[in-house]
Design a protein around this motif. Structure first.
Motif, PDB file in Angstrom:
ATOM      1  N   ASP A   1      -0.636   5.636  -9.468  1.00 57.69           N
ATOM      2  CA  ASP A   1       0.418   5.521  -8.455  1.00 57.69           C
ATOM      3  C   ASP A   1      -0.121   5.047  -7.111  1.00 57.69           C
ATOM      4  O   ASP A   1       0.642   4.526  -6.282  1.00 57.69           O
ATOM      5  N   ILE A   2      -1.401   5.239  -6.884  1.00 59.70           N
ATOM      6  CA  ILE A   2      -1.993   4.834  -5.601  1.00 59.70           C
ATOM      7  C   ILE A   2      -1.824   3.336  -5.405  1.00 59.70           C
ATOM      8  O   ILE A   2      -1.432   2.871  -4.327  1.00 59.70           O
TER       9      ILE A   2
ATOM     10  N   TYR B   1       8.608  -0.406   6.967  1.00 57.91           N
ATOM     11  CA  TYR B   1       7.976  -0.390   8.285  1.00 57.91           C
ATOM     12  C   TYR B   1       6.477  -0.699   8.140  1.00 57.91           C
ATOM     13  O   TYR B   1       5.916  -1.496   8.898  1.00 57.91           O
ATOM     14  N   ILE B   2       5.857  -0.019   7.176  1.00 58.48           N
ATOM     15  CA  ILE B   2       4.419  -0.235   6.969  1.00 58.48           C
ATOM     16  C   ILE B   2       4.175  -1.681   6.558  1.00 58.48           C
ATOM     17  O   ILE B   2       3.225  -2.332   7.012  1.00 58.48           O
TER      18      ILE B   2
ATOM     19  N   GLU C   1       0.947  -1.538  -3.065  1.00 54.96           N
ATOM     20  CA  GLU C   1       1.722  -2.774  -3.204  1.00 54.96           C
ATOM     21  C   GLU C   1       3.086  -2.664  -2.528  1.00 54.96           C
ATOM     22  O   GLU C   1       3.579  -3.631  -1.931  1.00 54.96           O
ATOM     23  N   ALA C   2       3.679  -1.494  -2.602  1.00 54.21           N
ATOM     24  CA  ALA C   2       5.007  -1.309  -1.996  1.00 54.21           C
ATOM     25  C   ALA C   2       4.960  -1.414  -0.478  1.00 54.21           C
ATOM     26  O   ALA C   2       5.949  -1.808   0.160  1.00 54.21           O
TER      27      ALA C   2
ATOM     28  N   ALA D   1      -1.911   2.854   4.495  1.00 49.42           N
ATOM     29  CA  ALA D   1      -0.586   3.451   4.274  1.00 49.42           C
ATOM     30  C   ALA D   1      -0.712   4.938   3.976  1.00 49.42           C
ATOM     31  O   ALA D   1      -1.550   5.363   3.183  1.00 49.42           O
ATOM     32  N   ASN D   2       0.151   5.734   4.605  1.00 50.70           N
ATOM     33  CA  ASN D   2       0.137   7.183   4.442  1.00 50.70           C
ATOM     34  C   ASN D   2       1.570   7.688   4.333  1.00 50.70           C
ATOM     35  O   ASN D   2       2.484   7.100   4.891  1.00 50.70           O
ATOM     36  N   GLY D   3       1.762   8.796   3.595  1.00 54.97           N
ATOM     37  CA  GLY D   3       3.076   9.416   3.503  1.00 54.97           C
ATOM     38  C   GLY D   3       3.712   9.314   2.134  1.00 54.97           C
ATOM     39  O   GLY D   3       4.885   9.671   1.968  1.00 54.97           O
TER      40      GLY D   3
END
Length: 487
Positions: A226-227, A199-200, A232-233, A213-215
């Protein structure tokens, strides 16, 4: 069009997410120390904020927004001025604008919460409740963008379908906002549910403004590296962290995270330095302790009722005492500077003067309040009326005395209600040029009262024995004290 020079940029950033009870000044400063680019304050409700007064706190070197009940709703400092985003809960465009205009000179940007699913936010039509009212979203954001000079952003949750989510963000983009933060869960979903990165990603591909992006704290972000993976995801411009940062704010640290115990110590230092609310501090520390919250240390923390007791739990008593001594020294120095002038000034309809009641400067059982009461009687005025208030942050008192329909008060706050009233009486007496009873002062009002008492009995001071004179002095003093207690 407003100049963008010096305005906060939301591209390629890491941010501390807005979190209720967590995003206060100590946590925000800690996140900045560890490498966060942007920090959001906790959601603050417009109805409460619009009543606040902006107060420069010279002792703490902060700017405080203080509610009518003396609670500090929002505290900030120069260290974060260019990177703190003020998030509000609102459902009213005009009230939102009033709050934004109140705080805009002390923050870097204004954000509207459109994603919180909790009842305290949604019940007023705020938070995630706005997601079902795009017309109101547009009205609020447009009003803010046109009404203030700082960037405006909003934070949303995704809608049931990708298409609906994209359409909403496209409409938000047209209002002129600088960025949009997207929490990749629907309003019914909780942290245990997987984040919808797709969705993002769809939103990020569609709009030209930065998408934050959050969550990702539960499934994606556990370390600094990991940030970037989460970014990228989602295809987002920036990443916003909530729980991962709450558990250990050093997740923003490019050199690698520090131990939780080290982070706790640094957090407590900020909490003490900036007089953070005790219950807020306890809550944040419990979140950091996580599974250790039921340990002996955790139980001691739960029992703590003051910041000093919290410091005792973590072996930081010396730091607490040193910091309090430094703050007290600064407070005394500031008050000394304020006291350099004996000239009264007018604040609204109140005559003020920076004076303090020093008990040692007056004879035993003699006070300025007694002199003011005597003077008022002599002038056939109604007896003085005292109105006293107490401020929450340090429990200090300030009193206003009303005499002949005029108001007087000291600009300085006292540690007790009685001293605050005496200070107000001093301001009144000095303004009127009336004796206040200090040691060595002539023309005592109480002496005049004693002479009237003596004449009423057909005697003079010369006719009285020493014992009788002493008795009358005690009687008059006691009577005056009783009158004072009644008042």
């Amino acid at each position: 069009m407003t100049s963008t020079v010096g305005r906060l940029c939301f591209s390629n950033k890491t941010a501390l997410a807005p979190m209720v009870r967590v995003g206060t000044l100590p946590m925000r400063l800690l996140a900045l120390d560890y490498g966060a680019d942007i920090v959001y304050c906790e959601e603050l409700i417009d109805i409460k904020m619009v009543q606040c007064e902006r107060v420069v706190n010279e002792v703490l070197e902060t700017v405080d927004f203080v509610a009518p009940d003396e609670r500090v709703m929002f505290r900030t400092c120069n260290r974060e001025k260019d990177r703190v985003v003020f998030q509000m809960g609102t459902a009213d465009p005009e009230r939102a604008l009033a709050v934004a205009q109140l705080v805009e000179n002390d923050v870097a940007a204004i954000d509207v919460n459109m994603g919180c699913p909790k009842e305290y936010s949604t019940k007023g039509g705020m938070g995630a409740a706005l997601l079902s009212d795009p017309d109101k979203i547009e009205a609020i954001l447009t009003t803010l963008v046109k009404g203030i000079c700082k960037p405006v952003t909003c934070k949303i949750r995704v809608l049931p379908t990708v298409e609906d989510t994209v359409e909403l963000v496209k409409r938000i983009e047209k209002t002129g906002v600088a960025a949009v933060a997207v929490h990749g869960r629907m309003k019914e979903e909780r942290p245990r549910h997987p984040v919808h990165c797709d969705y993002i990603q769809a939103v990020a591909k569609t709009v030209s403004i930065p998408v934050i992006a959050n969550g990702g704290s539960q499934d994606w972000v556990k370390t600094y590296s990991d940030i970037e993976v989460f970014r990228e995801a989602t295809g987002a411009s920036s990443v916003m962290l909530a729980r991962a940062a709450m558990w250990n704010a050093s997740v923003f640290r490019s050199q690698g995270a520090l131990s939780v115990d080290e982070v706790i110590e640094e957090y407590i230092k900020y909490a003490i330095r900036y007089d953070n609310n005790i219950f807020n501090t306890k809550y944040c520390l419990c979140q950091m302790l996580r599974d250790r919250v039921e340990s002996p240390m955790g139980k001691q923390l739960h029992a703590a009722q003051t910041n000093e007791e919290i410091c005792e739990v973590f072996g930081m008593t010396d730091y607490y005492k040193k910091t309090q001594a430094a703050l007290e020294e600064r407070r005394a120095a500031l008050q000394a500077n304020h006291c350099h002038s004996d000239q009264p000034t007018l604040e609204g309809d109140i005559i003020t003067m920076a004076v303090r009641f020093e008990r040692r400067e007056y004879p035993p059982q003699i006070t300025p309040k007694m002199y003011l009461l005597e003077w008022s009687r002599r002038e056939k005025l109604e007896q003085p009326v005292y109105e006293t208030v107490q401020r929450a942050q340090d429990r200090a008192f300030q009193s206003t005395v009303i005499v002949a329909e005029k108001k007087y008060r000291s600009a300085l706050w006292e540690k007790s209600k009685k001293f605050a009233e005496q200070a107000a009486a001093i301001v009144c007496l000095r303004t009127l040029g009336v004796p206040e009873g200090k040691i060595g002062e002539k023309n005592s009002g109480l002496v005049n009262k004693r002479k009237r008492e003596e004449k009423r009995n057909g005697e003079t001071g010369e006719d009285c024995t020493a014992a009788e004179t002493a008795y009358r002095k005690r009687h008059i003093t006691q009577s005056s004290q009783k009158e004072e207690e009644k008042n």
